[in-house]
Design an enzyme around this catalytic site. Structure first.
Site, PDB file in Angstrom:
ATOM      1  N   HIS A   1      37.168  40.332  41.167  1.00  0.00           N
ATOM      2  CA  HIS A   1      37.243  39.905  39.770  1.00  0.00           C
ATOM      3  C   HIS A   1      36.929  41.054  38.821  1.00  0.00           C
ATOM      4  O   HIS A   1      37.679  41.321  37.868  1.00  0.00           O
ATOM      5  CB  HIS A   1      36.284  38.742  39.500  1.00  0.00           C
ATOM      6  CG  HIS A   1      36.346  38.274  38.079  1.00  0.00           C
ATOM      7  ND1 HIS A   1      35.533  38.801  37.086  1.00  0.00           N
ATOM      8  CD2 HIS A   1      37.138  37.357  37.468  1.00  0.00           C
ATOM      9  CE1 HIS A   1      35.830  38.228  35.929  1.00  0.00           C
ATOM     10  NE2 HIS A   1      36.791  37.343  36.137  1.00  0.00           N
TER      11      HIS A   1
ATOM     12  N   HIS B   1      39.974  43.393  37.250  1.00  0.00           N
ATOM     13  CA  HIS B   1      39.730  43.560  35.815  1.00  0.00           C
ATOM     14  C   HIS B   1      38.846  44.795  35.632  1.00  0.00           C
ATOM     15  O   HIS B   1      37.800  44.907  36.278  1.00  0.00           O
ATOM     16  CB  HIS B   1      38.972  42.356  35.240  1.00  0.00           C
ATOM     17  CG  HIS B   1      39.729  41.075  35.245  1.00  0.00           C
ATOM     18  ND1 HIS B   1      39.218  39.910  35.770  1.00  0.00           N
ATOM     19  CD2 HIS B   1      40.956  40.748  34.768  1.00  0.00           C
ATOM     20  CE1 HIS B   1      40.085  38.919  35.610  1.00  0.00           C
ATOM     21  NE2 HIS B   1      41.163  39.409  35.010  1.00  0.00           N
TER      22      HIS B   1
ATOM     23  N   ASP C   1      48.423  37.371  31.072  1.00  0.00           N
ATOM     24  CA  ASP C   1      47.011  37.045  31.218  1.00  0.00           C
ATOM     25  C   ASP C   1      46.677  35.613  30.809  1.00  0.00           C
ATOM     26  O   ASP C   1      46.895  34.676  31.563  1.00  0.00           O
ATOM     27  CB  ASP C   1      46.176  38.062  30.436  1.00  0.00           C
ATOM     28  CG  ASP C   1      44.690  37.979  30.733  1.00  0.00           C
ATOM     29  OD1 ASP C   1      44.289  37.186  31.608  1.00  0.00           O
ATOM     30  OD2 ASP C   1      43.910  38.704  30.107  1.00  0.00           O
TER      31      ASP C   1
ATOM     32  N   ARG D   1      31.505  43.046  37.270  1.00  0.00           N
ATOM     33  CA  ARG D   1      30.571  41.965  36.941  1.00  0.00           C
ATOM     34  C   ARG D   1      30.549  40.911  38.034  1.00  0.00           C
ATOM     35  O   ARG D   1      29.507  40.344  38.353  1.00  0.00           O
ATOM     36  CB  ARG D   1      30.975  41.282  35.627  1.00  0.00           C
ATOM     37  CG  ARG D   1      30.803  42.100  34.381  1.00  0.00           C
ATOM     38  CD  ARG D   1      31.143  41.292  33.127  1.00  0.00           C
ATOM     39  NE  ARG D   1      32.573  41.067  32.972  1.00  0.00           N
ATOM     40  CZ  ARG D   1      33.174  39.893  33.076  1.00  0.00           C
ATOM     41  NH1 ARG D   1      32.482  38.815  33.378  1.00  0.00           N
ATOM     42  NH2 ARG D   1      34.478  39.779  32.892  1.00  0.00           N
TER      43      ARG D   1
ATOM     44  N   HIS E   1      43.702  45.545  32.177  1.00  0.00           N
ATOM     45  CA  HIS E   1      43.156  45.791  30.837  1.00  0.00           C
ATOM     46  C   HIS E   1      42.872  47.274  30.634  1.00  0.00           C
ATOM     47  O   HIS E   1      43.453  47.887  29.753  1.00  0.00           O
ATOM     48  CB  HIS E   1      41.924  44.930  30.527  1.00  0.00           C
ATOM     49  CG  HIS E   1      42.166  43.470  30.622  1.00  0.00           C
ATOM     50  ND1 HIS E   1      43.135  42.834  29.870  1.00  0.00           N
ATOM     51  CD2 HIS E   1      41.603  42.510  31.401  1.00  0.00           C
ATOM     52  CE1 HIS E   1      43.140  41.547  30.165  1.00  0.00           C
ATOM     53  NE2 HIS E   1      42.238  41.323  31.095  1.00  0.00           N
TER      54      HIS E   1
END
Length: 436
Positions: A199, A224, A312, A202, A261
């Site tokens: 993911h 990401h 997205d 984080r 991103h």
């Protein structure tokens, strides 16, 4: 064998007129410019290769029009997203994804990279089929004629050194090894690629990122990266490194990796992505909707990181808008024009996008490639008088100008309508089921 005659088409060497293509077993068997149509099916307008949507969260489509009522940031928007995530079942997710993928086809998208982390039932309870949610996404794509790369996503933590919250428990397998064991039960096919993802820094602790990267070494790998300034600050505080540096040290960056991103990067970060040939997947309509910021697309390109595009959160599903937004955002940031050519942006939306999803034989109209065709009107109020060039496609057209779509030799959109489903009606019903 099927034949289509394209009044005007984008071929590897540029735009050509009167292009006759024949299709056998889902692939182009011949491509001839300057040909007579004979009894071939006619495609008017400008015909492009199929577009690749390299970053999708299908369930986010339920948020369109519902998250524009207040001030806030990405983090406040995320709470509304979690509310939808808490409602979904395999059955309702199938219905919603089927409608969303139908909308993508209407926009000329023939392959999607589904960044999938909604794995389990509420509270983390396992379904009898451990991959029930992923299987629902695959079935939805197949039903409407969409190729899919299921980017099965490892999600372990609620943030750096933070526990999962009650909704995030649905996302987690506990650790990277358990995630990999579940993913290994999934099987790909000609129209389905099983990819891998973490993911974010984080969502996956530093010490487990390497295990995610090495679990399936021959498949597309996505993550990401640096979407939020807060993510960078937390990573620097915990590890003394930027997210890109953490990924580099974990062996995560490579020519099969897509950094989604890639917004808030240092010069060192840009160099790491470029030198490893990691793709940079920009999602401009979402990045502006969530007030994320403008990423360094030109610096990444110049460093060696190929550009790809995604929708997205599906605030908009329109790859034409994503293409031009990369250039227009760069103009706003630099106060200069002409950073990206239309041809470069089309390459990002076609050949490079498909390649990043594991469909290296798609995104081009040539013999042997997957037979994807997208016809774009040249007589709408948006495109009339623009010349029918690649600039027309990138800087004038919109998803509403797509009239016909063939994917893998299968005609799925005719006259702007999907041949088997009522996309708008299914969107209405499936969204209502998870929001009301």
């Amino acid at each position: 064998m099927t034949s289509y005659w394209c009044a005007r088409a984008l071929l590897p060497g540029g735009i050509a007129d009167k292009v006759l293509v024949t299709i056998a077993d889902g692939r182009f068997s011949s491509v001839e410019a300057g040909a007579d149509p004979g009894d071939a099916t006619r495609l008017d307008g400008l015909v492009l290769p199929g577009l690749a949507n390299c970053h999708s969260h299908a369930f986010h489509r339920a948020l369109r029009g519902r998250t524009q009522t207040e001030r806030g940031t990405f983090w406040t928007w995320r709470e509304q997203m979690y509310a939808v995530a808490s409602m979904l079942t395999p059955e309702s997710y199938y219905a919603l994804a089927r409608a969303v993928y139908g909308e993508m086809l209407l926009a000329g998208i023939t392959a999607v990279g589904e960044f999938h982390y909604l794995h389990h039932a509420p509270g983390g309870r396992r379904y009898d089929d451990l991959n029930a949610m992923g299987t629902a996404l695959i079935a939805a794509a197949r039903d409407v004629g969409m190729r899919i790369t299921l980017l099965d996503t490892c999600y372990i933590a609620g943030g750096i050194d933070q526990p999962l919250n009650s909704v995030q428990e649905r996302f987690s397998d506990g650790d990277a090894a358990s995630w990999a064991a579940r993913v290994s039960l999934l099987a790909g096919s000609d129209d389905v690629v099983i990819g891998a993802a973490a993911h974010s820094v984080r969502g996956v602790p530093q010490e487990q990122l390497g295990a995610v990267a090495s679990a399936f070494p021959d498949v597309p790998l996505h993550i990401h990266l640096s979407e939020q300034v807060g993510e960078n600050a937390a990573c620097l505080d915990a590890y003394g490194r930027t997210p890109a540096q953490v990924l580099d040290e974990a062996g995560f960056l490579s020519g099969r990796t897509s950094a989604v991103h890639a917004t808030h990067l240092t010069d060192v970060d840009v160099g790491l992505l470029g030198s490893s040939a990691t793709y940079s997947c920009f999602c401009p309509t979402t990045e502006r909707d969530l007030a994320d910021g403008i990423g360094p697309s030109v610096a990444l390109r110049d460093a060696g990181s190929p550009l790809t595009l995604g929708s997205d959160s599906h605030a908009v599903i329109d790859l034409f808008e994503e293409m031009r937004a990369v250039e227009l955002d760069e103009r706003l940031a630099s106060r200069e024009r002409g950073h990206w050519s239309a041809s470069e942006l089309l390459k990002a939306a076609t050949t490079d996008g498909h390649r990043s999803l594991g469909f290296a034989d798609a995104g081009v109209i040539e013999v042997g490639a997957r037979a994807d065709l997208v016809a774009v009107r040249l007589d709408s109020a948006r495109t009339a008088g623009t010349g029918g060039t690649v600039e027309t496609a990138v800087f004038a057209a919109s998803a509403a100008d797509v009239t016909d779509v063939i994917t893998g030799g299968r005609r799925v959109v005719v006259g702007g309508k999907h041949m088997t489903i009522d996309v708008a009606a299914e969107l209405t019903t499936s969204i209502a089921a998870v929001t009301e």
